[in-house]
Design a protein around this motif. Sequence first.
Motif, mmCIF file in Angstrom:
data_model
loop_
_atom_site.group_PDB
_atom_site.id
_atom_site.type_symbol
_atom_site.label_atom_id
_atom_site.label_comp_id
_atom_site.label_asym_id
_atom_site.label_seq_id
_atom_site.Cartn_x
_atom_site.Cartn_y
_atom_site.Cartn_z
ATOM 1 N N ILE A 1 -4.961 -2.698 -31.005
ATOM 2 C CA ILE A 1 -5.112 -3.971 -30.297
ATOM 3 C C ILE A 1 -5.575 -3.686 -28.874
ATOM 4 C CG2 ILE A 1 -3.932 -6.017 -29.408
ATOM 5 C CD1 ILE A 1 -2.045 -5.857 -31.780
ATOM 6 N N ASN A 2 -6.752 -4.198 -28.537
ATOM 7 C CA ASN A 2 -7.315 -3.956 -27.201
ATOM 8 C C ASN A 2 -7.319 -5.195 -26.319
ATOM 9 O OD1 ASN A 2 -7.783 -1.257 -27.662
ATOM 10 N ND2 ASN A 2 -9.853 -1.589 -28.461
ATOM 11 N N GLY A 3 -6.842 -6.316 -26.824
ATOM 12 C CA GLY A 3 -6.805 -7.520 -26.010
ATOM 13 C C GLY A 3 -5.794 -8.523 -26.523
ATOM 14 N N TYR A 4 -5.267 -9.322 -25.589
ATOM 15 C CA TYR A 4 -4.333 -10.387 -25.936
ATOM 16 C C TYR A 4 -4.818 -11.705 -25.336
ATOM 17 C CZ TYR A 4 -0.679 -7.412 -27.904
ATOM 18 O OH TYR A 4 0.029 -6.565 -28.715
ATOM 19 N N THR A 5 -4.762 -12.737 -26.154
ATOM 20 C CA THR A 5 -5.085 -14.076 -25.670
ATOM 21 C C THR A 5 -3.810 -14.781 -25.222
ATOM 22 O OG1 THR A 5 -4.889 -15.048 -27.890
ATOM 23 C CG2 THR A 5 -7.082 -14.282 -27.198
ATOM 24 N N ALA A 6 -3.974 -15.753 -24.340
ATOM 25 C CA ALA A 6 -2.845 -16.557 -23.875
ATOM 26 C C ALA A 6 -3.309 -17.992 -23.683
ATOM 27 C CB ALA A 6 -2.267 -15.999 -22.571
ATOM 28 N N ARG A 7 -2.386 -18.907 -23.756
ATOM 29 C CA ARG A 7 -2.670 -20.341 -23.672
ATOM 30 C C ARG A 7 -2.681 -20.801 -22.217
ATOM 31 N NH1 ARG A 7 1.383 -21.598 -26.378
ATOM 32 N NH2 ARG A 7 2.674 -22.906 -25.031
ATOM 33 N N CYS A 8 -3.793 -21.429 -21.819
ATOM 34 C CA CYS A 8 -3.903 -21.990 -20.472
ATOM 35 C C CYS A 8 -3.611 -23.483 -20.531
ATOM 36 C CB CYS A 8 -5.310 -21.756 -19.917
ATOM 37 S SG CYS A 8 -5.571 -22.499 -18.279
ATOM 38 N N GLU A 9 -2.606 -23.923 -19.805
ATOM 39 C CA GLU A 9 -2.258 -25.329 -19.756
ATOM 40 C C GLU A 9 -2.540 -25.877 -18.360
ATOM 41 O OE1 GLU A 9 1.600 -26.117 -21.345
ATOM 42 O OE2 GLU A 9 1.173 -25.104 -23.245
ATOM 43 N N ARG A 10 -2.908 -27.169 -18.308
ATOM 44 C CA ARG A 10 -3.373 -27.789 -17.067
ATOM 45 C C ARG A 10 -2.261 -28.549 -16.356
ATOM 46 N NH1 ARG A 10 -8.654 -25.915 -16.060
ATOM 47 N NH2 ARG A 10 -9.723 -25.719 -18.062
ATOM 48 N N ILE A 11 -2.248 -28.372 -15.030
ATOM 49 C CA ILE A 11 -1.450 -29.235 -14.167
ATOM 50 C C ILE A 11 -2.438 -29.918 -13.235
ATOM 51 C CG2 ILE A 11 0.307 -29.326 -12.372
ATOM 52 C CD1 ILE A 11 1.659 -26.952 -13.728
ATOM 53 N N PHE A 12 -2.469 -31.250 -13.268
ATOM 54 C CA PHE A 12 -3.455 -32.026 -12.516
ATOM 55 C C PHE A 12 -2.743 -33.040 -11.643
ATOM 56 C CE2 PHE A 12 -6.553 -35.606 -12.235
ATOM 57 C CZ PHE A 12 -7.553 -34.928 -11.559
ATOM 58 N N MET A 13 -3.027 -32.975 -10.348
ATOM 59 C CA MET A 13 -2.362 -33.843 -9.375
ATOM 60 C C MET A 13 -0.843 -33.752 -9.507
ATOM 61 S SD MET A 13 -4.863 -37.209 -9.390
ATOM 62 C CE MET A 13 -4.126 -37.878 -7.858
ATOM 63 N N GLY A 14 -0.366 -32.526 -9.771
ATOM 64 C CA GLY A 14 1.065 -32.273 -9.850
ATOM 65 C C GLY A 14 1.700 -32.596 -11.185
ATOM 66 N N ARG A 15 0.918 -33.066 -12.156
ATOM 67 C CA ARG A 15 1.484 -33.440 -13.459
ATOM 68 C C ARG A 15 0.965 -32.512 -14.556
ATOM 69 N NH1 ARG A 15 3.008 -39.298 -15.731
ATOM 70 N NH2 ARG A 15 3.662 -38.664 -17.819
ATOM 71 N N HIS A 16 1.879 -32.052 -15.384
ATOM 72 C CA HIS A 16 1.527 -31.227 -16.524
ATOM 73 C C HIS A 16 0.856 -32.114 -17.571
ATOM 74 C CE1 HIS A 16 3.046 -28.196 -19.799
ATOM 75 N NE2 HIS A 16 1.729 -28.210 -19.687
ATOM 76 N N ILE A 17 -0.407 -31.829 -17.879
ATOM 77 C CA ILE A 17 -1.140 -32.615 -18.865
ATOM 78 C C ILE A 17 -0.804 -32.061 -20.250
ATOM 79 C CG2 ILE A 17 -3.414 -33.398 -19.627
ATOM 80 C CD1 ILE A 17 -2.563 -34.435 -16.856
ATOM 81 N N LYS A 18 0.027 -32.779 -20.978
ATOM 82 C CA LYS A 18 0.545 -32.299 -22.256
ATOM 83 C C LYS A 18 -0.169 -32.903 -23.460
ATOM 84 C CE LYS A 18 5.225 -31.615 -20.419
ATOM 85 N NZ LYS A 18 6.661 -31.974 -20.556
#
Length: 321
Positions: A107-124
């Motif tokens: 294994i030469n790489g790992y992916t990860a989940r990018c989640e957004r916070i916009f104007m201080g709010r977690h966009i779920k």
Amino acid sequence: MLDISTIILTYNEQLHIERCISNAQRYAQEVFVVDSFSTDDTVAIARRMGAHVVQHAFTTHADQLNWALQHLPLHTEWVWKQDADEYLSDELIDELQHTVPTMSPDINGYTARCERIFMGRHIKHGIVPLILLRLFRREYAHVEKKMMDEHVVLSQGTTAALQHPFYDDNRNNLAWWTQKHNGYADKEAIELLLTKYGMHDAEVVNSGAHAQKVRKKKLRYTRLPLFWRAFAFFCYRYFLRLGFLDGKEGFLWHFLQGFWYRTLADAKAYEIEKNLKHDPQCIRQYLQQRVEASRNAAAPSDTKNAIPASSTGRAQETIKA
């Protein structure tokens, strides 16, 4: 600390850089800041935080990171690429502590989940989290040379997925955000046209299964009717995928990022085609000129444009590759 170096690319990131470096220092042996000659206090803050700071002239995101991978004095086997306005969740840092020491050699790489916070709010709601290859063995990685949607690519080996997220949490105001995305729309328009006119390489990038799926979806998107596709995309995200559940911030995110930005990119693509009288040959020539201009703007992969940043941000000496 783990056998990881963190690379952070910066330009005028004084709002974010302290948070970013402090977060990286929780898991990485070394933190490198590659700065594009910021005019604010980014360099001073980074040096005060104990990061290794190098200034290097910026051409494109891909060129800057590729230069960093080739020339920084990295001593670790693994690299985490972290944007200045990002930080890893506590759960992801804990996961790295358990995962890195027991990684399989294939294994030469790992992916990860990018989640957004916009104007201080977690966009779920409304968007599928962006899954990116961010942790990789440095000897097998490079960034593909694209204006937008560029990925870290592995030359060999497989990828695996980390289960916990990191966050994109930009603290700048909406005026900054819209100006930034206006610039992105210029590049996005070129990318849309390159795809439309068959001028992109049809390679499948070794950057994780999610990246391949997203690229295939983007190809289908370019085949949809101009302008209507942006409106349909907004409706899909905001209504069908329940984006409205994130309140006013959710509406602004999906309207601005899902509709306005993509409509603007479509408008700029349409303007290019109209100015060239919708002549495919002229359009292809124009696109080829833009691509070549972007490549020629890239500095040679040497050290002449790189300097360690002093406490005052002034050049002192040339860094040795």
